[in-house]
Design an enzyme around this catalytic site. Structure first.
Site, mmCIF file in Angstrom:
data_model
loop_
_atom_site.group_PDB
_atom_site.id
_atom_site.type_symbol
_atom_site.label_atom_id
_atom_site.label_comp_id
_atom_site.label_asym_id
_atom_site.label_seq_id
_atom_site.Cartn_x
_atom_site.Cartn_y
_atom_site.Cartn_z
ATOM 1 N N SER A 12 0.817 -1.222 0.000
ATOM 2 C CA SER A 12 0.000 0.000 0.000
ATOM 3 C C SER A 12 0.851 1.273 0.000
ATOM 4 O O SER A 12 0.342 2.346 -0.339
ATOM 5 C CB SER A 12 -0.947 -0.001 1.195
ATOM 6 N N ASP A 34 -3.763 5.552 11.768
ATOM 7 C CA ASP A 34 -2.826 5.216 10.696
ATOM 8 C C ASP A 34 -1.627 6.158 10.712
ATOM 9 O O ASP A 34 -1.716 7.305 10.269
ATOM 10 C CB ASP A 34 -3.554 5.274 9.340
ATOM 11 N N HIS A 68 0.725 5.110 6.519
ATOM 12 C CA HIS A 68 0.528 5.729 5.204
ATOM 13 C C HIS A 68 0.689 7.238 5.323
ATOM 14 O O HIS A 68 0.955 7.753 6.402
ATOM 15 C CB HIS A 68 -0.862 5.359 4.670
#
Ligand code: NAG
Ligand code: NAG
Length: 360
Positions: free
Chosen positions: A116, A339, A342
């Protein structure tokens, strides 16, 4: 007579030393001037500076940013983090120019291969390019694990091959086997003009989110092994693939480098921080107090064994300084998630792509 010979010999000796020195100087000068200006500058050592002319695009001008990276529409209130520009210490980066990038790459294909974090950089590049030519047609398609974003007018394909380990996972009678010596999925990479690889974040996964049951090296099948060694073994398999399959006159190969997370404030001298939430500004300076993740050393040592040219996008340190630039609670799961792996878009991956632009 013998004296003469000795003197004569001494003269030749001096001449050969002189010649040798001249050759050395020429070789050194060539080593420095070879490769052009891009290789003379270390783009990866620098500082983050406020620049109100950034971000390179507003999230609103990129309609296809995935929810996971869409921090501002997801409610992130502070925007200072979007106004930073990466400033290398010893030179300047050219500002990303999407039209110029598309012209340079006309008729060509670019493929990100990885997890990702590759998707994060892929989305950033499609946003950077689309916002430069907002009226130019594009198509988005998905074929199995490959997403294909095409700028039709320029015949430029920007693709993403989701492949978290680079090496293969094969379903067998005993279960799913992660084969560290096998890289069959590489057939998707044939014929691409620019490849940007990445793998790391999935190597530490355990429990239900680990997508394999066994791990295999040669004929040996195991329940598990040292994960850093497994990572190194897989990279070595990938490196051998590069050496035997890449024609450097046709294909440019990059490695994205290790993208860091921010879950432990001790590493940035803020021991009370247990995540990146409420971080609003980058760290000052050019170095990260917590040092580099050990995976960086493993990656660099494997890259040093490859004979074909592979350029490392050495983005770890510049990204380590950006404890402020992750989605935190403004990511995929909103306030139910946290998160700090990311990156918000617009944001840090735009800088990775700006450096990529300067390298090509
Ligand atoms: C973009 O796509 C539309 C619809 O398919 C088409 O009518 C138009 O001519 C295209 N524009 C360009 C610049 O190719
Ligand atoms: C955070 O990092 C410090 C320094 O490396 C380490 O001692 C500590 O155990 C880490 N904390 C957590 C929760 O991982």
């Amino acid at each position: 007579m013998s004296n003469n010979q000795v003197e004569h010999g001494g003269y030749i000796h001096h001449v050969s030393i002189l010649f040798f020195l001249i050759v050395m100087v020429v070789v050194r000068v060539e080593a420095y001037s070879g490769g052009g200006s891009s290789e003379q500058c270390d783009y990866f050592t620098g500082t983050w500076t406020v620049d109100e002319s950034y971000p390179l695009y507003k999230p609103a001008t990129c309609p296809f940013i995935e929810r996971e990276f869409r921090c501002v529409p997801n409610g992130r209130p502070d925007l200072i983090y979007t106004h930073y520009r990466w400033q290398p210490l010893s030179c300047n980066l050219l500002r990303f120019d999407g039209r110029n990038f598309l012209e340079k790459m006309r008729g060509k294909s670019i493929m990100f291969v990885g997890d990702s974090l590759s998707r994060n950089q892929w989305q950033s590049l499609t946003c950077l390019l689309h916002s430069a030519v907002p009226n130019s047609n594009y198509t988005v398609a998905r074929v199995d694990d490959v997403s294909i974003f095409t700028f039709t007018e320029y015949e430029v394909k920007v693709m993403l091959d989701r492949n978290v380990y680079l090496v293969d996972i094969v379903r067998e009678d005993i279960g799913r086997v992660l084969k560290l010596d096998s890289i069959q999925s590489s057939k998707l990479w044939n014929g691409i003009d620019m490849l940007i690889f990445n793998t790391w974040h999935w190597w530490s996964r355990r429990g239900p989110s680990q997508p394999w049951d066994y791990i295999q090296v040669g004929n040996q099948v195991m329940k598990d092994m040292d994960r850093m060694k497994a990572f190194e073994k897989a990279l070595t398999t990938w490196a051998a693939w590069v050496d035997s399959n890449i024609d450097p006159t046709k294909v440019r190969v990059f490695f994205q480098g290790i993208s860091p997370s921010h879950y432990n404030g001790t590493l940035w001298n803020e021991p009370s921080a247990k995540s990146c939430i409420r971080e609003k500004t980058p760290l000052a300076g050019s170095t990260y107090p917590g040092g580099l993740p050990p995976a960086v050393g493993v990656l660099k040592s494997v890259l040093s064994t490859i004979k074909k040219p592979v350029t490392l996008l050495d983005i770890t340190t510049l990204s380590l300084l950006r404890k402020d630039a992750h989605p935190s609670i403004y990511g995929l799961f909103g306030s139910k998630g946290m998160d700090c792996s990311h990156w918000c878009l617009s944001g840090v991956p735009d800088t990775w792509n700006e450096i990529l632009y300067n390298l090509i």
